[in-house]
Design a protein around this motif. Structure first.
Motif, PDB file in Angstrom:
ATOM      1  N   GLU A   1      -5.337  10.941  19.790  1.00  0.00           N
ATOM      2  CA  GLU A   1      -5.371  12.000  18.793  1.00  0.00           C
ATOM      3  C   GLU A   1      -6.550  11.792  17.842  1.00  0.00           C
ATOM      4  O   GLU A   1      -7.272  12.722  17.502  1.00  0.00           O
ATOM      5  N   ARG A   2      -6.752  10.534  17.480  1.00  0.00           N
ATOM      6  CA  ARG A   2      -7.879  10.245  16.601  1.00  0.00           C
ATOM      7  C   ARG A   2      -9.193  10.539  17.328  1.00  0.00           C
ATOM      8  O   ARG A   2     -10.118  11.123  16.762  1.00  0.00           O
ATOM      9  N   ALA A   3      -9.234  10.148  18.597  1.00  0.00           N
ATOM     10  CA  ALA A   3     -10.452  10.388  19.381  1.00  0.00           C
ATOM     11  C   ALA A   3     -10.741  11.879  19.483  1.00  0.00           C
ATOM     12  O   ALA A   3     -11.890  12.314  19.372  1.00  0.00           O
ATOM     13  N   ALA A   4      -9.692  12.686  19.667  1.00  0.00           N
ATOM     14  CA  ALA A   4      -9.883  14.126  19.836  1.00  0.00           C
ATOM     15  C   ALA A   4     -10.492  14.762  18.599  1.00  0.00           C
ATOM     16  O   ALA A   4     -11.219  15.747  18.688  1.00  0.00           O
ATOM     17  N   GLY A   5     -10.187  14.175  17.431  1.00  0.00           N
ATOM     18  CA  GLY A   5     -10.647  14.806  16.199  1.00  0.00           C
ATOM     19  C   GLY A   5     -11.965  14.265  15.678  1.00  0.00           C
ATOM     20  O   GLY A   5     -12.480  14.759  14.678  1.00  0.00           O
ATOM     21  N   GLU A   6     -12.537  13.244  16.322  1.00  0.00           N
ATOM     22  CA  GLU A   6     -13.737  12.612  15.797  1.00  0.00           C
ATOM     23  C   GLU A   6     -14.997  13.430  16.106  1.00  0.00           C
ATOM     24  O   GLU A   6     -15.134  14.015  17.179  1.00  0.00           O
ATOM     25  N   THR A   7     -15.914  13.415  15.152  1.00  0.00           N
ATOM     26  CA  THR A   7     -17.180  14.106  15.342  1.00  0.00           C
ATOM     27  C   THR A   7     -18.323  13.123  15.567  1.00  0.00           C
ATOM     28  O   THR A   7     -19.095  13.255  16.516  1.00  0.00           O
ATOM     29  N   ALA A   8     -18.392  12.114  14.697  1.00  0.00           N
ATOM     30  CA  ALA A   8     -19.564  11.228  14.709  1.00  0.00           C
ATOM     31  C   ALA A   8     -19.809  10.539  16.052  1.00  0.00           C
ATOM     32  O   ALA A   8     -20.955  10.493  16.514  1.00  0.00           O
ATOM     33  N   PRO A   9     -18.777   9.997  16.716  1.00  0.00           N
ATOM     34  CA  PRO A   9     -19.069   9.269  17.964  1.00  0.00           C
ATOM     35  C   PRO A   9     -19.625  10.154  19.075  1.00  0.00           C
ATOM     36  O   PRO A   9     -20.347   9.671  19.946  1.00  0.00           O
ATOM     37  N   ILE A  10     -19.293  11.461  19.041  1.00  0.00           N
ATOM     38  CA  ILE A  10     -19.782  12.318  20.125  1.00  0.00           C
ATOM     39  C   ILE A  10     -21.078  13.020  19.747  1.00  0.00           C
ATOM     40  O   ILE A  10     -21.755  13.603  20.586  1.00  0.00           O
ATOM     41  N   LEU A  11     -21.407  12.929  18.464  1.00  0.00           N
ATOM     42  CA  LEU A  11     -22.571  13.635  17.938  1.00  0.00           C
ATOM     43  C   LEU A  11     -23.835  13.311  18.739  1.00  0.00           C
ATOM     44  O   LEU A  11     -24.581  14.194  19.143  1.00  0.00           O
ATOM     45  N   PHE A  12     -24.042  11.999  19.006  1.00  0.00           N
ATOM     46  CA  PHE A  12     -25.267  11.597  19.716  1.00  0.00           C
ATOM     47  C   PHE A  12     -25.037  11.350  21.198  1.00  0.00           C
ATOM     48  O   PHE A  12     -25.944  10.988  21.912  1.00  0.00           O
ATOM     49  N   THR A  13     -23.791  11.438  21.632  1.00  0.00           N
ATOM     50  CA  THR A  13     -23.513  10.960  22.986  1.00  0.00           C
ATOM     51  C   THR A  13     -23.085  12.038  23.967  1.00  0.00           C
ATOM     52  O   THR A  13     -23.205  11.855  25.178  1.00  0.00           O
ATOM     53  N   GLY A  14     -22.532  13.172  23.450  1.00  0.00           N
ATOM     54  CA  GLY A  14     -22.049  14.132  24.440  1.00  0.00           C
ATOM     55  C   GLY A  14     -21.913  15.554  23.947  1.00  0.00           C
ATOM     56  O   GLY A  14     -21.731  16.475  24.744  1.00  0.00           O
ATOM     57  N   ALA A  15     -22.019  15.752  22.631  1.00  0.00           N
ATOM     58  CA  ALA A  15     -21.719  17.066  22.096  1.00  0.00           C
ATOM     59  C   ALA A  15     -22.943  17.983  22.151  1.00  0.00           C
ATOM     60  O   ALA A  15     -24.056  17.568  21.862  1.00  0.00           O
ATOM     61  N   ALA A  16     -22.702  19.207  22.549  1.00  0.00           N
ATOM     62  CA  ALA A  16     -23.770  20.195  22.582  1.00  0.00           C
ATOM     63  C   ALA A  16     -23.590  21.167  21.433  1.00  0.00           C
ATOM     64  O   ALA A  16     -22.470  21.538  21.089  1.00  0.00           O
ATOM     65  N   PHE A  17     -24.724  21.564  20.850  1.00  0.00           N
ATOM     66  CA  PHE A  17     -24.716  22.536  19.755  1.00  0.00           C
ATOM     67  C   PHE A  17     -24.136  23.849  20.247  1.00  0.00           C
ATOM     68  O   PHE A  17     -23.216  24.409  19.685  1.00  0.00           O
TER      69      PHE A  17
END
Lengths: 289, 251
Positions: free
Chosen positions: A207-223
């Motif tokens: 649940e914590r992982a699902a809500g996190e922004t910072a760890p995925i910011l540089f690793t997998g998230a697309a604008f």
């Protein structure tokens, strides 16, 4: 005056004052979460529609739905579960059942505690360095899931270890005395008893992982990605990051879409939370010791 | 004939507490040997040494020998699991495993890899009959064992050991958590079982020790003070300390 006061504050009155103060503070801690949920529901509900949940964003994300973000968060959570749960539970079994009390074990424990204390943005940068660049996974679901897994591990390990330790040691002694090996004892007696507690920890971690922004910011998230991810090597949109984007990066963003996105993320996370509570309470009702 | 022979056996735990000093004891076959004495005297430690259960505890040093059927149970190459199957143990508080009644009884056989359902069914019935529990539970074998009363649970624990078809049964204060009726059930059961098994009993009071003992050993602070047949030990012991303990001057 002083004597009067002393007379007024009898032990019974003091007890009452103390109790009501404690109740008051108890209620105060509940208020913010209730206020937050009610506020988000009121503001976000009008945006929720079938279209919103099942369509691609349109017109620079100002219209349409948030499907790729929902699917993305789902994939990221799934990937995190895949990478974090097996080693997390294995580590917990080792620590609770096998680890001798020596320097190496203490080192592992210190590492876990410290892992839990690291700010999430640091995980993001670490994931960028290790998974994205060094291992050449690129900005991808794979890299983001692995990063989230490392962040989630300590939560899973410590709750699972606690759940294992809560199983009475007399069960272990009896099982061994009947000729079982250590592993048979764990598999047949200890693990089934600890499973609800372990699952709770797993869900809380995810649940914590699902809500996190910072760890995925540089690793997998697309604008913005106008299609659904096709493979683990694709980048993906995700609810928390999408929320950040539409709240700060897109001029002229309709407010109700922002609140609608918040509501979906909140429902995702709270849903997992409720699932954890249900598992826990059902297990407690069934418990035989 | 002695089933178990204990030779110069000493044991020290790693918290520095010495628990057994140079114990020499012969446990005869098909009889009840009672280990009695005040708490902390080393009875439990000795029992846990005889089935190598002490290996779960922090044992710092161990000397001497324990022979079962003339074989040193601590000799290299001896599998502790084989020893535990031959020397079954019942604990002071009835600990049923969080399984059904049936699965509790066959636990030892099931972990040993036995799968034949027919054979297991048979072993469950035999063991429960031996423990005089069959009549009370035969129609609800799949219920959780925790639903049984304390006395029934302790007989289930005994049935679980009997299902192993052991050679020796050790009982560490098996009735300390039970009411008088359940206690007398267990006691008369042990009198039956001694025809087939070698029984070592650490009773939870002197009266029970006197009632049950064919042979008795008095332990005080890790030492075996005196050993003899039950009727002599509880009527005219040689050692003053044994006499003081039996007459209730300390304990």
């Amino acid at each position: 005056m002083e004597i009067k006061l002393r007379k007024y504050f009898t032990p019974a009155r003091k007890e009452k004052i103390g109790e009501s103060t404690l109740i008051l503070f108890g209620l105060i801690t509940v208020l913010p979460i209730i206020a937050l949920i009610v506020f988000i529901i009121i503001k976000g509900l009008p945006a929720i529609s079938w279209t919103f949940l099942t369509e691609m964003p349109k017109n620079g994300m100002r219209e349409g739905g948030i499907l790729p973000a929902i699917i993305g968060t789902f994939y990221l959570t799934l990937g995190t579960a895949l990478f974090a749960v097996p080693p997390g539970i294995a580590a917990a079994i080792f620590l609770a059942e096998y680890a001798p009390d020596n320097r190496a074990t203490r080192l592992i424990r210190i590492a876990i505690v410290n892992l839990a204390g690291i700010p999430s943005v640091v995980y993001g940068l670490f994931g960028l360095g290790l998974f994205v660049i060094f291992l050449k996974f690129g900005i991808s679901i794979l890299a983001a899931s692995l990063t989230l897994s490392i962040m989630t591990l300590p939560v899973i390990i410590s709750t699972a270890e606690e759940a294992l330790r809560a199983v009475p040691s007399s069960f272990r002694v009896v099982s061994i005395s009947l000729g079982a090996t250590r592993w048979q004892t764990i598999r047949r007696i200890v693990l089934p008893q600890a499973l609800p507690g372990i699952l709770t920890g797993v869900i809380l971690g995810l649940e914590r992982a699902a809500g996190e922004t910072a760890p995925i910011l540089f690793t997998g998230a697309a604008f913005f990605l106008p299609r659904l991810p096709q493979s683990p090597m694709d980048a993906t949109m995700a609810l928390p990051y999408h929320l950040f984007v539409i709240s700060t990066q897109v001029p002229g963003m309709p407010v109700d879409i922002q609140y609608g996105t918040v509501l979906v993320l909140l429902a995702f996370v709270l849903g997992m939370n409720i699932l954890a509570s249900v598992i826990r309470s059902r297990a407690r009702a069934r418990r035989q010791w | 004939m002695e089933k178990i022979l204990i030779r110069d056996f000493s044991l020290t735990y790693s918290d520095g507490q010495e628990s057994l000093k140079q114990v020499n004891l012969a446990v005869p076959e098909n009889a009840i040997t009672v280990l009695f004495g005040p708490a902390g005297g080393g009875k439990s430690s000795l029992l846990r040494s005889i089935n190598r259960l002490n290996e779960l505890a922090d044992v710092a040093e161990q000397k001497g020998q324990i022979l079962l059927n003339g074989q040193d149970i601590y000799a290299p190459g001896v599998n502790p699991i084989d020893i535990r199957r031959k020397v079954g143990m019942v604990f002071s508080r009835p600990v049923v495993l969080p399984l059904s009644i049936y699965d509790n009884v066959i636990y030892g056989n099931s972990v040993a890899g036995q799968k034949n359902r027919k054979l297991l069914d048979q072993q469950v019935e035999t063991a429960l009959r031996q423990a005089v529990l069959w009549e009370e539970v035969h129609d609800r074998l799949n219920d959780p064992a925790a639903m049984l009363s304390g006395g029934q649970q302790q007989r289930l624990c005994l049935a679980r050991v009997l299902a192993l078809e052991p050679e020796v049964i050790m009982l560490d204060e098996p009735t300390s958590a039970l009411d008088p009726v359940s206690t007398s059930k267990i006691e008369s059961l042990l009198q039956e079982l001694k025809r087939t098994y070698t029984i070592i009993l650490a009773p939870h009071n002197t009266q029970q020790a006197a009632r049950m003992a064919d042979f008795a050993a008095f332990f005080l602070q890790g030492e075996l003070i005196e050993y003899g047949t039950g009727d002599i030990m509880f009527t005219r012991p040689k050692d003053q300390r044994t006499q003081d303990y039996i007459s209730g001057r300390f304990g």
